[in-house]
Design a protein around this motif. Structure first.
Motif, short mmCIF file in Angstrom:
data_model
loop_
_atom_site.label_atom_id
_atom_site.label_comp_id
_atom_site.label_asym_id
_atom_site.label_seq_id
_atom_site.Cartn_x
_atom_site.Cartn_y
_atom_site.Cartn_z
N UNK A 146 14.24 -16.55 -11.67
CA UNK A 146 13.58 -16.17 -10.44
C UNK A 146 12.13 -16.61 -10.48
N UNK A 147 11.74 -17.36 -9.51
CA UNK A 147 10.39 -17.93 -9.53
C UNK A 147 9.34 -16.83 -9.50
N UNK A 148 9.67 -15.66 -8.91
CA UNK A 148 8.67 -14.60 -8.77
C UNK A 148 8.83 -13.51 -9.82
N UNK A 149 9.77 -13.66 -10.72
CA UNK A 149 9.98 -12.60 -11.72
C UNK A 149 8.86 -12.60 -12.74
N UNK A 150 8.27 -11.44 -12.94
CA UNK A 150 7.16 -11.30 -13.88
C UNK A 150 7.73 -11.17 -15.28
N UNK A 151 7.07 -11.85 -16.23
CA UNK A 151 7.52 -11.86 -17.62
C UNK A 151 6.35 -11.59 -18.56
N UNK A 152 6.66 -11.12 -19.79
CA UNK A 152 5.59 -10.94 -20.77
C UNK A 152 4.79 -12.23 -20.94
N UNK A 153 3.47 -12.09 -20.96
CA UNK A 153 2.61 -13.26 -21.08
C UNK A 153 2.06 -13.74 -19.76
N UNK A 154 2.67 -13.31 -18.64
CA UNK A 154 2.16 -13.71 -17.34
C UNK A 154 0.80 -13.08 -17.09
N UNK B 45 -5.94 1.19 -13.51
CA UNK B 45 -6.68 2.47 -13.44
C UNK B 45 -6.07 3.44 -12.44
N UNK B 46 -5.94 4.69 -12.86
CA UNK B 46 -5.39 5.79 -12.07
C UNK B 46 -3.88 5.69 -11.84
N UNK B 47 -3.30 4.53 -12.13
CA UNK B 47 -1.83 4.40 -12.04
C UNK B 47 -1.22 4.43 -13.43
N UNK B 48 -2.07 4.14 -14.43
CA UNK B 48 -1.60 4.19 -15.80
C UNK B 48 -0.90 2.90 -16.24
N UNK B 49 -0.07 3.06 -17.23
CA UNK B 49 0.65 1.92 -17.80
C UNK B 49 1.89 1.67 -16.95
N UNK B 50 1.96 0.48 -16.37
CA UNK B 50 3.02 0.15 -15.41
C UNK B 50 3.87 -0.97 -15.98
N UNK B 51 5.20 -0.78 -15.93
CA UNK B 51 6.12 -1.84 -16.37
C UNK B 51 6.16 -2.93 -15.32
N UNK B 52 5.67 -4.12 -15.70
CA UNK B 52 5.63 -5.24 -14.75
C UNK B 52 6.78 -6.22 -14.98
N UNK B 53 7.15 -6.44 -16.25
CA UNK B 53 8.17 -7.44 -16.56
C UNK B 53 9.50 -7.07 -15.92
N UNK B 54 10.15 -8.08 -15.37
CA UNK B 54 11.45 -7.88 -14.73
C UNK B 54 11.36 -7.61 -13.26
N UNK C 13 9.62 -8.46 -9.39
CA UNK C 13 8.92 -9.48 -8.62
C UNK C 13 7.56 -8.94 -8.25
N UNK C 14 6.62 -9.78 -7.85
CA UNK C 14 5.31 -9.27 -7.42
C UNK C 14 5.42 -8.23 -6.31
N UNK D 91 4.25 -4.39 -6.50
CA UNK D 91 3.32 -3.85 -5.50
C UNK D 91 3.76 -2.46 -5.04
N UNK D 92 5.04 -2.29 -4.77
CA UNK D 92 5.56 -0.99 -4.33
C UNK D 92 5.39 0.07 -5.43
N UNK D 93 5.64 -0.34 -6.69
CA UNK D 93 5.52 0.62 -7.81
C UNK D 93 4.09 1.11 -7.94
#
Length: 392
Positions: free
Chosen positions: A95-103, A142-151, A153-154, A158-160
């Motif tokens: 997926x072209x928009x899928x976020x991965x570790x290192x991005x 900040x104020x959202x904390x640690x967010x899982x981004x990998x897996x 899409x942008x 955004x919704x998370x």
């Protein structure tokens, strides 16, 4: 004044002229030349047909001598093919928009208050640039904390983040952008115009599009071979086959290594041919007739058309099929014999496929050695005659 020499006649001595003595020396020298030529041999391009046959397995040698016919052609015309395995072909596009570790991501956050959590005094938005996704796939907001981004899409990310922030500030607006990082990337190297590490993006998710992104190949397309290494597996394909068959245009995966090389497959031509050299095979299928033609054909003054040999090491499976035996083990040395004096022999040679590392060898005709012997003798006799005249 005539030179004199003495020879024993009966019990006394006779007188012989120098000219007669020189002729006797010449005759002796000619006989000696014949013996010398026979004993020492003459220059030649390689072993004779008889000598090759004397090295067969049946005569205690290590090579199988095989006369080519239709059955042998069917068994021996095995040629390793380039291509990608099922694992490569079944892999779906990333997926072209899928976020991965290192991005690397960029965040823009707007707050619907004058004095927001994140915005500076008098500003309504906050820009958080170059947030790198860590090895576990998380980013810190900040104020959202640690967010899982990998897996995600942008847009999903955004919704998370929005859901996490809306408990802290009213009606936050979040925009996530994906900056090229070192996550979903591939390495392109070898004979390309722009080697480098490239991200897998929407336009470059397939092998052909990534090669175009790297500037295309820098060598002739006809001899270009593309290898893709993925973990412990690898596959290769001719560049021409990549574009002619969509199945070869595989989807890329993060971490793939793409290598473009010039094909190194070749055969060697030796013996009584128009040329003796190493010949690249290219990506075409070459038969024995074409191989001989590529080096200038048979030498009309030297070649024995009944003694055209193709020498190669056959893998066990092919050797068993050619020999019709199951009691041979391991790689076998094979000498395939082609007789071009017969119509069938020409067809057999036309159907016999040349493979990488083959040696095409043509023996000299039997009369050539006799001709060389005769020329050597006559040349020796001529030299002796010249020497004899010096005594006159």
């Amino acid at each position: 004044m005539t030179a004199l020499s003495f020879s024993r006649v009966g019990d006394g001595f006779g007188v012989t002229s120098g000219r007669s003595w020189a002729r006797r020396i010449g005759k002796i020298a000619v006989i000696g030349a014949v013996v010398l030529v026979s004993a020492c041999g003459l220059p030649r391009s390689g072993p004779s047909k008889k000598e090759i046959f004397s090295g067969s397995v049946e005569k205690g040698g290590s090579s199988h001598i095989i006369t080519v016919d239709d059955r042998v052609n069917r068994a021996a015309n095995f040629s390793p093919a380039y291509g990608f395995g099922a694992d490569f072909q079944r892999a779906g596009q990333v997926g072209a928009d899928e976020v991965r570790p290192g991005d690397v991501l960029g965040l823009s956050i707007w707050e619907n208050v004058d004095d927001g959590l994140l915005a500076s005094m008098g500003a309504s938005s906050t820009q958080l640039q170059e947030l790198q996704v860590d090895s576990q796939g998380y980013i810190f907001v900040p104020y959202a904390g640690r967010v899982l981004a990998a897996g995600n899409s942008p847009d999903e990310l955004r919704r998370i983040i929005t859901q996490k922030l809306e408990t802290q500030t009213p009606d936050p607006q979040v925009m996530v952008t994906r900056v090229a990082g070192d996550g979903a990337t591939v390495s392109v190297m070898g004979k390309v115009n722009a080697q480098g590490v490239y991200p897998i993006e929407r336009p470059t998710r397939s092998l052909s599009s990534m090669l175009s992104r790297a500037g295309g190949v820098s060598i002739e397309p006809e001899v270009s071979v593309v290898t893709v290494k993925r973990g412990n597996a690898s596959g290769k394909v001719w560049l021409r086959d990549l574009y002619s068959n969509s199945r070869n245009d595989i989807a890329l995966r993060p971490g793939d290594i793409i290598l473009v090389e010039e094909d190194q497959r070749s055969f060697t031509a030796l013996g009584a041919l128009g040329g003796q050299t190493k010949v690249p095979l290219g990506n075409e299928s070459i038969n024995a007739i074409e191989a001989v033609a590529m080096v200038g054909g048979l030498s009309t003054t030297l070649a024995d058309p009944k003694g055209v040999f193709v020498l190669r090491d056959e893998p066990q499976s092919v050797a068993r099929a050619v020999l019709g035996r199951n009691d041979v083990y391991g790689t076998q040395r094979m000498a395939y014999v082609l007789d071009l004096t017969k119509p069938d022999g020409m067809f057999m040679a036309r159907d016999f496929v040349i493979r990488d590392s083959d040696t095409v060898y043509v023996t000299e005709a039997p009369f050539v050695q006799w001709q060389k012997t005769l020329q050597s003798i006559l040349g020796t006799a001529s030299d002796v005659g010249t020497t004899s005249r010096t005594f006159e």
